[in-house]
Design a protein around this motif. Structure first.
Motif, PDB file in Angstrom:
ATOM      1  N   LEU A  17       0.828  -1.210   0.000  1.00  0.00           N
ATOM      2  CA  LEU A  17       0.000   0.000   0.000  1.00  0.00           C
ATOM      3  C   LEU A  17       0.864   1.262   0.000  1.00  0.00           C
ATOM      4  CD1 LEU A  17      -2.729   1.380  -0.009  1.00  0.00           C
ATOM      5  CD2 LEU A  17      -2.864   1.055   2.467  1.00  0.00           C
ATOM      6  N   VAL A  18       1.963   1.244   0.734  1.00  0.00           N
ATOM      7  CA  VAL A  18       2.853   2.415   0.710  1.00  0.00           C
ATOM      8  C   VAL A  18       3.359   2.638  -0.720  1.00  0.00           C
ATOM      9  CG1 VAL A  18       5.101   3.305   1.451  1.00  0.00           C
ATOM     10  CG2 VAL A  18       3.515   2.344   3.138  1.00  0.00           C
ATOM     11  N   GLU A  19       3.753   1.565  -1.389  1.00  0.00           N
ATOM     12  CA  GLU A  19       4.212   1.704  -2.778  1.00  0.00           C
ATOM     13  C   GLU A  19       3.071   2.235  -3.660  1.00  0.00           C
ATOM     14  OE1 GLU A  19       7.129   1.607  -3.967  1.00  0.00           O
ATOM     15  OE2 GLU A  19       6.677   1.681  -6.112  1.00  0.00           O
ATOM     16  N   ALA A  20       1.848   1.737  -3.436  1.00  0.00           N
ATOM     17  CA  ALA A  20       0.697   2.210  -4.221  1.00  0.00           C
ATOM     18  C   ALA A  20       0.455   3.697  -3.977  1.00  0.00           C
ATOM     19  CB  ALA A  20      -0.549   1.396  -3.859  1.00  0.00           C
ATOM     20  N   LEU A  21       0.664   4.157  -2.731  1.00  0.00           N
ATOM     21  CA  LEU A  21       0.481   5.586  -2.429  1.00  0.00           C
ATOM     22  C   LEU A  21       1.574   6.431  -3.082  1.00  0.00           C
ATOM     23  CD1 LEU A  21      -0.629   5.119   1.262  1.00  0.00           C
ATOM     24  CD2 LEU A  21      -1.950   6.364  -0.466  1.00  0.00           C
ATOM     25  N   ARG A  22       2.779   5.887  -3.163  1.00  0.00           N
ATOM     26  CA  ARG A  22       3.842   6.604  -3.892  1.00  0.00           C
ATOM     27  C   ARG A  22       3.466   6.719  -5.372  1.00  0.00           C
ATOM     28  NH1 ARG A  22       8.594   2.966  -1.144  1.00  0.00           N
ATOM     29  NH2 ARG A  22       8.649   3.978   0.898  1.00  0.00           N
ATOM     30  N   LEU A  23       2.886   5.647  -5.915  1.00  0.00           N
ATOM     31  CA  LEU A  23       2.483   5.676  -7.332  1.00  0.00           C
ATOM     32  C   LEU A  23       1.330   6.658  -7.549  1.00  0.00           C
ATOM     33  CD1 LEU A  23       2.683   1.867  -8.258  1.00  0.00           C
ATOM     34  CD2 LEU A  23       4.322   3.683  -8.814  1.00  0.00           C
ATOM     35  N   LEU A  24       0.442   6.770  -6.559  1.00  0.00           N
ATOM     36  CA  LEU A  24      -0.644   7.758  -6.666  1.00  0.00           C
ATOM     37  C   LEU A  24      -0.058   9.157  -6.765  1.00  0.00           C
ATOM     38  CD1 LEU A  24      -3.641   8.656  -6.517  1.00  0.00           C
ATOM     39  CD2 LEU A  24      -3.464   8.545  -4.024  1.00  0.00           C
ATOM     40  N   GLU A  25       0.941   9.427  -5.928  1.00  0.00           N
ATOM     41  CA  GLU A  25       1.589  10.739  -5.978  1.00  0.00           C
ATOM     42  C   GLU A  25       2.270  10.943  -7.342  1.00  0.00           C
ATOM     43  OE1 GLU A  25       4.387  11.446  -2.790  1.00  0.00           O
ATOM     44  OE2 GLU A  25       5.106  13.267  -3.756  1.00  0.00           O
ATOM     45  N   ALA A  26       2.964   9.883  -7.812  1.00  0.00           N
ATOM     46  CA  ALA A  26       3.676   9.994  -9.095  1.00  0.00           C
ATOM     47  C   ALA A  26       2.694  10.217 -10.250  1.00  0.00           C
ATOM     48  CB  ALA A  26       4.503   8.733  -9.338  1.00  0.00           C
ATOM     49  N   GLU A  27       1.478   9.687 -10.122  1.00  0.00           N
ATOM     50  CA  GLU A  27       0.479   9.867 -11.183  1.00  0.00           C
ATOM     51  C   GLU A  27      -0.035  11.307 -11.205  1.00  0.00           C
ATOM     52  OE1 GLU A  27      -2.605   6.873 -11.092  1.00  0.00           O
ATOM     53  OE2 GLU A  27      -3.679   7.739 -12.800  1.00  0.00           O
ATOM     54  N   GLY A  28       0.184  12.029 -10.101  1.00  0.00           N
ATOM     55  CA  GLY A  28      -0.275  13.417 -10.042  1.00  0.00           C
ATOM     56  C   GLY A  28      -1.363  13.623  -9.003  1.00  0.00           C
ATOM     57  N   GLY A  29      -1.661  12.569  -8.225  1.00  0.00           N
ATOM     58  CA  GLY A  29      -2.645  12.699  -7.148  1.00  0.00           C
ATOM     59  C   GLY A  29      -4.042  12.303  -7.598  1.00  0.00           C
ATOM     60  N   PRO A  30      -5.016  12.406  -6.680  1.00  0.00           N
ATOM     61  CA  PRO A  30      -6.383  11.957  -6.948  1.00  0.00           C
ATOM     62  C   PRO A  30      -7.031  12.590  -8.181  1.00  0.00           C
ATOM     63  CG  PRO A  30      -6.095  12.335  -4.598  1.00  0.00           C
ATOM     64  CD  PRO A  30      -4.833  12.807  -5.255  1.00  0.00           C
ATOM     65  N   GLY A  31      -6.736  13.852  -8.459  1.00  0.00           N
ATOM     66  CA  GLY A  31      -7.378  14.509  -9.603  1.00  0.00           C
ATOM     67  C   GLY A  31      -7.027  13.834 -10.918  1.00  0.00           C
ATOM     68  N   LEU A  32      -5.761  13.499 -11.088  1.00  0.00           N
ATOM     69  CA  LEU A  32      -5.351  12.864 -12.346  1.00  0.00           C
ATOM     70  C   LEU A  32      -5.767  11.400 -12.393  1.00  0.00           C
ATOM     71  CD1 LEU A  32      -1.989  14.639 -13.073  1.00  0.00           C
ATOM     72  CD2 LEU A  32      -4.145  14.831 -14.284  1.00  0.00           C
ATOM     73  N   ARG A  33      -5.803  10.769 -11.216  1.00  0.00           N
ATOM     74  CA  ARG A  33      -6.307   9.394 -11.189  1.00  0.00           C
ATOM     75  C   ARG A  33      -7.783   9.377 -11.607  1.00  0.00           C
ATOM     76  NH1 ARG A  33      -4.228   5.034  -7.160  1.00  0.00           N
ATOM     77  NH2 ARG A  33      -2.509   5.461  -8.612  1.00  0.00           N
ATOM     78  N   LEU A  34      -8.534  10.317 -11.098  1.00  0.00           N
ATOM     79  CA  LEU A  34      -9.952  10.401 -11.470  1.00  0.00           C
ATOM     80  C   LEU A  34     -10.090  10.617 -12.980  1.00  0.00           C
ATOM     81  CD1 LEU A  34     -12.899  10.500 -10.426  1.00  0.00           C
ATOM     82  CD2 LEU A  34     -12.648  12.988 -10.319  1.00  0.00           C
ATOM     83  N   ALA A  35      -9.227  11.442 -13.544  1.00  0.00           N
ATOM     84  CA  ALA A  35      -9.297  11.698 -14.994  1.00  0.00           C
ATOM     85  C   ALA A  35      -9.065  10.407 -15.779  1.00  0.00           C
ATOM     86  CB  ALA A  35      -8.269  12.761 -15.380  1.00  0.00           C
ATOM     87  N   ARG A  36      -8.129   9.574 -15.288  1.00  0.00           N
ATOM     88  CA  ARG A  36      -7.890   8.285 -15.962  1.00  0.00           C
ATOM     89  C   ARG A  36      -9.136   7.404 -15.846  1.00  0.00           C
ATOM     90  NH1 ARG A  36      -5.439   3.521 -13.787  1.00  0.00           N
ATOM     91  NH2 ARG A  36      -4.493   4.690 -12.064  1.00  0.00           N
ATOM     92  N   TYR A  37      -9.740   7.322 -14.649  1.00  0.00           N
ATOM     93  CA  TYR A  37     -10.947   6.497 -14.474  1.00  0.00           C
ATOM     94  C   TYR A  37     -12.094   7.021 -15.352  1.00  0.00           C
ATOM     95  CZ  TYR A  37      -8.734   4.518 -10.220  1.00  0.00           C
ATOM     96  OH  TYR A  37      -7.905   3.888  -9.317  1.00  0.00           O
ATOM     97  N   GLN A  38     -12.175   8.352 -15.477  1.00  0.00           N
ATOM     98  CA  GLN A  38     -13.231   8.937 -16.312  1.00  0.00           C
ATOM     99  C   GLN A  38     -13.040   8.517 -17.776  1.00  0.00           C
ATOM    100  OE1 GLN A  38     -15.940  11.007 -15.142  1.00  0.00           O
ATOM    101  NE2 GLN A  38     -16.652  10.358 -17.161  1.00  0.00           N
ATOM    102  N   ARG A  39     -11.804   8.495 -18.224  1.00  0.00           N
ATOM    103  CA  ARG A  39     -11.553   8.036 -19.605  1.00  0.00           C
ATOM    104  C   ARG A  39     -11.995   6.583 -19.767  1.00  0.00           C
ATOM    105  NH1 ARG A  39      -6.329  10.089 -18.888  1.00  0.00           N
ATOM    106  NH2 ARG A  39      -5.430   8.016 -19.169  1.00  0.00           N
ATOM    107  N   HIS A  40     -11.757   5.771 -18.717  1.00  0.00           N
ATOM    108  CA  HIS A  40     -12.170   4.361 -18.782  1.00  0.00           C
ATOM    109  C   HIS A  40     -13.695   4.252 -18.897  1.00  0.00           C
ATOM    110  CE1 HIS A  40      -8.271   3.206 -16.395  1.00  0.00           C
ATOM    111  NE2 HIS A  40      -8.013   3.652 -17.598  1.00  0.00           N
ATOM    112  N   LEU A  41     -14.400   5.027 -18.072  1.00  0.00           N
ATOM    113  CA  LEU A  41     -15.870   4.992 -18.132  1.00  0.00           C
ATOM    114  C   LEU A  41     -16.347   5.470 -19.506  1.00  0.00           C
ATOM    115  CD1 LEU A  41     -18.660   4.628 -16.798  1.00  0.00           C
ATOM    116  CD2 LEU A  41     -18.501   7.006 -16.031  1.00  0.00           C
ATOM    117  N   ASP A  42     -15.746   6.550 -19.985  1.00  0.00           N
ATOM    118  CA  ASP A  42     -16.165   7.072 -21.293  1.00  0.00           C
ATOM    119  C   ASP A  42     -15.990   6.016 -22.388  1.00  0.00           C
ATOM    120  OD1 ASP A  42     -16.722   9.440 -20.039  1.00  0.00           O
ATOM    121  OD2 ASP A  42     -14.917  10.485 -20.717  1.00  0.00           O
ATOM    122  N   ARG A  43     -14.902   5.271 -22.341  1.00  0.00           N
ATOM    123  CA  ARG A  43     -14.667   4.222 -23.339  1.00  0.00           C
ATOM    124  C   ARG A  43     -15.729   3.119 -23.241  1.00  0.00           C
ATOM    125  NH1 ARG A  43      -9.773   6.356 -24.269  1.00  0.00           N
ATOM    126  NH2 ARG A  43      -8.686   5.451 -26.056  1.00  0.00           N
TER     127      ARG A  43
END
Ligand SMILES: *Cc1c(COP(=O)(O)O)cnc(C)c1O
Length: 358
Positions: A248-274
């Motif tokens: 989980l610590v590694e996953a949280l580091r990856l969340l930060e590297a992705e740009g945080g919750p806002g950018l993660r949400l944008a990726r999930y939104q693209r998935h839903l749109d597809r």
């Protein structure tokens, strides 16, 4: 070995770096593991900007365990909990409080309707005995997003405390505890944080938890005692799931590297749109109105022109390493596809293509 891709509400597809982070042993009292636990607790608070107001209490187990521990610790016999229900997880929260012998009231909406803040406001005015309100942020039963800011506002205006099951939203949907009046947030390792399963956690207002000493009727499900353990020596009260913490610590580091919750949400939104762009033209219909659907897990009605057989659909996709999820509704035949996990747009293109080819 085929790598499974999990289009589910969790456990989810994890990043290879998360799995690798788990491939070693730790002693629970070792300085390296104590540092990992401290990093975990600090990172979880930072995800929702809560470091100045809340404390983080991780607990071994699945998400339901942290819900049960939170209700046992935060709601006493002198309190009255109002649970806002529009799906199975709201019902579960009420069931937990009842099982613990707490005084519970509920307001229920249909599973395709959001919680209505004006109804909550009226209920709080009608019943001055209510002390706490509980709501599910994203109801995984359907994928519906409840209007958390508006609910938090009416609960705060009534001078009461709000407890949020953010299991399916934490790490992706906006949740800023520096501005949103929420007393306790409950979530787990294996949903939008994209960690391994096995750990829940609570972010609780410090003063609320301080006042909860000795309240829980359970020894293990006592978040005050669990918290004191961390504060006293940085260690877990009972055997920690060391690999899960490391993952989980590694996953949280990856969340930060992705740009945080806002950018993660944008990726999930693209998935839903597809999913919507691929499946709706085939005749699969979204169960919810589009404006209520969070990009977390989508509920679809089957094609009206084909005989629906979930097991056959599941098996055909699973043969290609693509794992979907059954529906959880009693009133309509549905299936669900998760948008979350360490997946990319191309995974969703492949899934849509596989469903289209059936
Ligand atoms: C996943 C989930 C839970 C917890 O479920 P577990 O199976 O115990 O991990 C609770 N609430 C919501 C909204 C969820 O999505």
């Amino acid at each position: 070995m085929t790598t499974l891709r999990l289009f589910t509400p969790g456990p989810l597809t994890t990043d290879e770096r998360v799995r690798q982070a788990m491939a070693q042993d730790w002693g629970s009292r070792d300085a390296a593991f104590i540092a990992l636990t401290a990093e975990l607790r600090a990172r979880l608070l930072n995800v929702s900007n809560a470091a100045d107001t809340h404390v983080c209490v991780p607990l071994q187990g699945s998400g339901t365990f942290i819900l049960e521990a939170a209700v046992a610790t935060l709601i006493g016999p002198e309190h009255k909990l109002l649970v806002l229900i529009n799906g199975a997880y709201g019902r579960r929260m009420a069931a937990i409080a009842k099982r613990l012998g707490r005084v519970v009231e509920a307001i229920e909406w249909a599973e395709n309707e959001p919680v209505a803040p004006d109804k909550v406001q009226a209920a709080l005015q009608d019943d001055p005995a209510i002390t706490h309100v509980a709501v599910v942020h994203c109801e995984t039963t359907t994928g519906l997003l409840n209007p958390l800011p508006a609910i938090a506002e009416v609960v705060q205006a009534a001078g009461l405390r709000l407890i949020v099951d953010a299991m399916a939203s934490f790490g992706a949907l906006p949740l800023d505890l520096a501005t949103l009046p929420v007393a306790a947030v409950l979530a787990s390792s294996n949903k939008c944080l994209e960690g391994p399963p096995g750990l829940g956690f609570a972010l609780i207002e410090r003063s609320m938890l301080e006042a909860a000493s000795g309240r829980s009727p359970s020894l293990s499900f006592d978040l005050h005692a669990q918290w004191r353990g961390f504060e006293d020596n940085g260690q877990w009260r009972f055997t920690p799931p060391v690999q899960v913490v490391a993952g989980l610590v590694e996953a949280l580091r990856l969340l930060e590297a992705e740009g945080g919750p806002g950018l993660r949400l944008a990726r999930y939104q693209r998935h839903l749109d597809r999913l919507l762009q691929g499946l709706e033209p085939l005749g699969y219909r979204l169960y919810l109105s589009h404006n209520l659907q969070a990009p977390i897990i989508a509920t679809f009605r089957p094609r009206p022109d084909l005989q629906f057989d979930f097991e056959a659909l599941y098996d055909a996709l699973a043969a290609r390493g693509l794992v979907i999820y059954p529906g959880k509704l009693t009133e309509a035949e549905t299936f669900r596809i998760g948008c979350i996990g360490a997946l990319q747009d191309s995974d969703f293109d492949e899934l849509v293509e596989a469903i289209g080819a059936l």
